[in-house]
Design a protein around this motif. Structure first.
Motif, short mmCIF file in Angstrom:
data_model
loop_
_atom_site.label_atom_id
_atom_site.label_comp_id
_atom_site.label_asym_id
_atom_site.label_seq_id
_atom_site.Cartn_x
_atom_site.Cartn_y
_atom_site.Cartn_z
N LEU A 23 -22.15 -26.33 46.82
CA LEU A 23 -21.00 -27.25 46.80
C LEU A 23 -20.49 -27.34 45.36
O LEU A 23 -21.17 -27.84 44.48
CB LEU A 23 -21.42 -28.63 47.32
N ASP A 24 -19.28 -26.82 45.15
CA ASP A 24 -18.73 -26.75 43.78
C ASP A 24 -18.06 -28.05 43.35
O ASP A 24 -18.08 -28.40 42.17
CB ASP A 24 -17.67 -25.64 43.71
N TYR A 25 -17.44 -28.72 44.32
CA TYR A 25 -16.61 -29.87 43.95
C TYR A 25 -16.55 -30.86 45.10
O TYR A 25 -16.50 -30.47 46.27
CB TYR A 25 -15.19 -29.39 43.62
N ILE A 26 -16.57 -32.13 44.78
CA ILE A 26 -16.36 -33.17 45.80
C ILE A 26 -15.58 -34.30 45.14
O ILE A 26 -15.80 -34.62 43.96
CB ILE A 26 -17.71 -33.67 46.39
N ASP A 27 -14.66 -34.90 45.89
CA ASP A 27 -13.93 -36.04 45.35
C ASP A 27 -14.33 -37.31 46.11
O ASP A 27 -15.24 -37.27 46.95
CB ASP A 27 -12.41 -35.79 45.38
N SER A 28 -13.65 -38.40 45.85
CA SER A 28 -14.03 -39.67 46.49
C SER A 28 -13.85 -39.62 48.01
O SER A 28 -14.55 -40.30 48.74
CB SER A 28 -13.23 -40.82 45.89
N THR A 29 -12.91 -38.80 48.46
CA THR A 29 -12.72 -38.64 49.91
C THR A 29 -13.99 -38.06 50.52
O THR A 29 -14.48 -38.52 51.56
CB THR A 29 -11.54 -37.68 50.20
N GLY A 30 -14.52 -37.05 49.88
CA GLY A 30 -15.75 -36.41 50.36
C GLY A 30 -16.95 -37.35 50.29
O GLY A 30 -17.77 -37.40 51.21
N SER A 81 -5.55 -22.73 47.71
CA SER A 81 -6.07 -23.94 48.33
C SER A 81 -7.58 -23.99 48.23
O SER A 81 -8.24 -22.97 48.07
CB SER A 81 -5.67 -23.99 49.80
N SER A 82 -8.11 -25.22 48.34
CA SER A 82 -9.55 -25.40 48.33
C SER A 82 -10.14 -24.75 49.58
O SER A 82 -9.51 -24.70 50.62
CB SER A 82 -9.88 -26.88 48.34
N GLU A 83 -11.36 -24.28 49.44
CA GLU A 83 -12.05 -23.71 50.59
C GLU A 83 -13.35 -24.43 50.81
O GLU A 83 -14.02 -24.83 49.86
CB GLU A 83 -12.30 -22.23 50.36
N LEU A 84 -13.70 -24.58 52.07
CA LEU A 84 -14.95 -25.25 52.41
C LEU A 84 -15.58 -24.53 53.59
O LEU A 84 -14.91 -24.20 54.55
CB LEU A 84 -14.67 -26.71 52.79
N ILE A 85 -16.87 -24.26 53.47
CA ILE A 85 -17.60 -23.67 54.59
C ILE A 85 -18.78 -24.58 54.89
O ILE A 85 -19.53 -24.96 53.99
CB ILE A 85 -18.10 -22.25 54.25
N MET A 86 -18.91 -24.95 56.16
CA MET A 86 -20.06 -25.76 56.56
C MET A 86 -20.79 -25.05 57.68
O MET A 86 -20.19 -24.71 58.70
CB MET A 86 -19.59 -27.14 57.03
N THR A 87 -22.07 -24.80 57.48
CA THR A 87 -22.90 -24.24 58.55
C THR A 87 -24.00 -25.24 58.86
O THR A 87 -24.38 -26.05 58.00
CB THR A 87 -23.51 -22.89 58.13
N VAL A 111 -27.60 -29.16 57.32
CA VAL A 111 -26.22 -28.76 57.10
C VAL A 111 -26.14 -28.10 55.73
O VAL A 111 -26.71 -28.61 54.76
CB VAL A 111 -25.29 -30.00 57.13
N VAL A 112 -25.46 -26.97 55.66
CA VAL A 112 -25.25 -26.32 54.36
C VAL A 112 -23.75 -26.35 54.08
O VAL A 112 -22.95 -25.87 54.89
CB VAL A 112 -25.76 -24.85 54.38
N VAL A 113 -23.40 -26.94 52.95
CA VAL A 113 -21.99 -27.08 52.58
C VAL A 113 -21.71 -26.23 51.35
O VAL A 113 -22.44 -26.32 50.35
CB VAL A 113 -21.63 -28.55 52.25
N SER A 114 -20.66 -25.43 51.42
CA SER A 114 -20.30 -24.66 50.22
C SER A 114 -18.79 -24.71 50.01
O SER A 114 -18.02 -24.80 50.97
CB SER A 114 -20.78 -23.22 50.34
N GLY A 115 -18.40 -24.68 48.75
CA GLY A 115 -16.98 -24.73 48.41
C GLY A 115 -16.57 -26.08 47.86
O GLY A 115 -17.30 -26.68 47.07
#
Lengths: 134, 104
Positions: free
Chosen positions: B54-61, B2-8, B18-22
């Motif tokens: 941030l490796d990937y984002i789609d239209s939802t993001g 599954s996709s993983e996302l970390i937000m600090t 905000v730092v977004v990764s994944g």
């Protein structure tokens, strides 16, 4: 153009498996020779369609299929799902971002096929490099 | 798989960051939306989102970024994005969102 190879992937209509679709399309597109930027583009487009199918499916118990049709000049990716009342899966997409991304990244997109066994089909052509003058 | 996302996030006197990764996709979107909107609601400053990991984002993001910007603008604040990778910058350009956000 005669098809060379066909690959089919069947996935549950669950968000956690969209990453599997991305990995699969990356593998297929890379294997048949698209460059890394184009692989990324196709991956993004496929992911948009998968997300949309899941959004409109209404049930995580359903499944959808992704068909990769590989020929000498193009890769055609078709999506099928047995979901009632779905002909145009992007019809009610409010912000239009998904379709804008797909249109930008793919060469041809068939959004609302009628009388077909798929609900969306899109094609990426292999780039033809001219050798004139060489 | 599954996709993983970390937000600090950091909301100090100096900055709201905000730092977004994944990966932000249909799977991680709900979690990201809740956290980001909460951060925007609780902060009083302009917000910077660091997308270097941030490796990937789609239209939802992308839609979530737009929603967060709308929220921020209700109180005359802005959201800027920094260190966006080329593949993601491309999506902002295609969708016209590069004109909506401050991208640096």
């Amino acid at each position: 153009m005669e098809s060379r190879d066909k690959i089919v992937v069947k996935l549950p209509c669950k968000p956690e498996y969209v990453s599997v679709a991305r990995l699969t399309v990356s593998g297929v597109a890379s294997r048949i020779g698209f460059d890394i930027d184009t692989v990324e583009d196709i991956k993004v487009a496929v992911s948009e369609v998968c997300s949309r199918i899941i959004s409109v499916a209404g049930s995580s118990e359903k499944q959808y299929e992704i068909w990769f049709d590989i020929s000498a000049k193009k890769l055609t990716i078709s999506f099928s799902a047995k979901i009632e009342r779905i002909n145009c899966i992007f019809e009610d997409d409010e912000d239009g971002l998904g379709a804008a991304i797909i249109n930008a990244f793919m060469d041809e997109v068939e959004y609302c096929p009628e009388g077909k066994d798929y609900i969306l089909s899109m094609t990426k052509n292999f780039e033809v490099i001219s050798c004139n003058g060489l | 798989m599954s996709s993983e996302l970390i937000m600090t996030s950091v909301d100090s006197d100096q900055e709201a960051k905000v730092v977004v990764s994944g990966e932000i996709d249909i799977y991680t979107a709900r979690q990201f939306k809740e956290k980001l909107y909460q951060f925007v609601d609780n902060s009083t400053k302009d917000i910077v989102i660091d997308c270097s990991d941030l490796d990937y984002i789609d239209s939802t993001g992308l839609g979530i970024f737009v929603g967060a910007l709308k929220k921020a603008r209700l109180t005359d604040r802005n959201i800027s994005l920094e260190n966006i990778r080329d593949n993601i910058r491309k999506l902002f350009n295609i969708t016209g969102l590069d004109k909506l956000f401050i991208i640096r």
